[in-house]
Enzyme design. Structure first.
Site: not given
Length: 440
Positions: A122, A320
């Site tokens: 992440d 992201d």
């Protein structure tokens, strides 16, 4: 009848293997170990009558050559990896088919002796965390800290404790609480040896989850690649120079065909960059300047305020890896969607599917979508623009408007749109690069 046929075939197979085993076990004077003398050992070819590994059926010359070439290629790749400059490459896979999770995962080894976990990567999170022994609410493999000789709890007075999200003290152990998606996590701050690829990182600080609620926590933990003090970049600055890249495979890819490349060695040379922007309020996020969006050959009409970077409100655009589908603020999304519909054809019936409002049940020609950043354009092919139903009867634009909440001002370029691209993040030079790369 089919069952009888299957049992008959199985009986023949068992008979065949029984006869083959007897043949291999039949002693041959030439194959006897008594022919080894002192330090002189017999060497025989893998296909010789003495070899238990010889093919059960004789191969044709063409088949033999093709198999040998295939094995040679694998061997050459192995040798090249030994002889070349040291690269730290961690394979990436889509978690959808492996652990039924919408995240991308890597194998990480934790502790001494090492225990393997499949951790989500992440880019918008900092701290690493894994479910640990005794965890309440954890439903997957857990890291057993009791079996690691290098595991330690972090004390309340340690500097790392102040860097953890919402730290508190549980006796003398530093703990922290945080939310991830719609879930909550309670962890003890700990250190242990992390192994990524062939790199051993001693005393890595991470969260040992003691309790979790909700369903959005990655089952076997998370590896944070953000810019905060507890992230992988910050804890391995000397090793990786705050530089990494990744290539995310398609969702349907079953194996670890993607890669997380850590450090400056082996990064692509031919790649275009855009500057990274800093937002002190959201320091971990990788903000970039998105100036315009083109659908086909037309730059769509988006109000400048919808794309502008604003550290005070958090507005702007981030890259992201943890979000699945790109979200654009409403004025930007509607401009892209309307031009997409126009180019596909106004006469075609538009349907909806869940959160997607632009779907078609008839075959369509998918226009390209180009994100125009400062210094680089990224043009997405059809596979990054639409999703198709398993049967292939429905095609949807794989983007949506930003949710009507605190993030309604944020444009998020998500992992669906990043698949089969190499995304390079170079923090020391404050830049982010993107190049097309097939890794599915």
């Amino acid at each position: 009848m089919a069952a009888l046929s299957y049992l008959f075939s199985l009986s023949l197979s068992l008979l065949y293997f029984s006869l083959a085993a007897q043949a291999l076990n039949t002693p041959d004077p030439k194959c006897s170990a008594t022919n080894d003398h002192g330090s002189d050992l017999q060497v025989f070819h893998v296909y010789s009558p003495c070899s238990p590994f010889r093919p059960a059926q004789t191969l044709s010359w063409e088949e033999d050559v093709l198999q040998t070439l295939a094995k040679d290629q694998a061997r050459l790749q192995f040798l090249a990896s030994l002889a070349g400059a040291k690269k730290s490459i961690v394979p990436i896979a889509s978690g959808r088919q492996i652990i039924q999770s919408p995240t991308y995962i890597v194998r990480a080894k934790i502790g001494t002796p090492p225990q393997t976990l499949l951790m989500a990567v992440d880019t918008s999170s900092d701290a690493a965390w894994v479910p640990c022994n005794g965890c309440v609410g954890c439903s997957s493999n857990v890291f057993n800290s009791l079996k690691s000789t290098t595991f330690k709890s972090v004390g309340c007075g340690a500097p790392q404790c102040k860097q953890a999200p919402n730290p508190s003290c549980l006796g003398s152990t530093c703990s922290f609480n945080m939310t991830y998606g719609g879930s909550s996590i309670a962890s003890n701050l700990s250190t242990d040896t992390f192994t990524l690829a062939n790199d051993v990182v001693p005393a890595y600080t991470f969260g040992c989850i003691q309790k979790t609620t909700g369903s959005s926590v990655p089952p076997q933990g998370l590896l944070g690649l953000g810019r905060g003090p507890l992230s992988l970049l910050s804890q391995t600055q000397n090793l990786y120079k705050s530089t990494f890249s990744y290539c995310l495979p398609g969702y349907k890819s079953l194996n670890f065909s993607g890669s997380l490349r850590l450090g400056t060695v082996g990064q692509p040379i031919k790649i275009k960059y855009t500057p990274l922007l800093k937002n002190p309020r959201r320091a971990s996020l990788y903000y970039v300047n998105l100036n315009a969006i083109r659908v086909g050959r037309r730059i769509v009409d988006i109000p400048p305020s919808a794309l502008a970077f604003n550290p005070t409100t958090g507005a702007g655009t981030v890259i992201d890896s943890g979000t699945v589908f790109t979200r654009l603020v409403t004025p930007a999304y509607e401009a892209v969607r309307n031009e997409f519909r126009r180019r596909v054809g106004r006469k075609l019936l538009v349907t909806t599917l869940g959160g997607f409002d632009t779907c078609y049940t008839a075959p369509i020609v998918v226009p390209t979508i180009t994100f125009m950043f400062t210094g680089m354009n990224v043009t997405l092919p059809a596979d990054n623009v639409v999703i198709r139903s398993t049967a292939g009867s429905t095609t949807c634009l794989a983007m949506a408007a930003a949710p009507d909440n605190v993030n309604s001002v944020l444009n998020v370029i998500a992992n669906m749109q990043q698949q089969n691209h190499r995304v390079l993040i170079d923090v020391p030079n404050s830049r982010l690069g993107v190049a097309r790369e097939q890794c599915t």
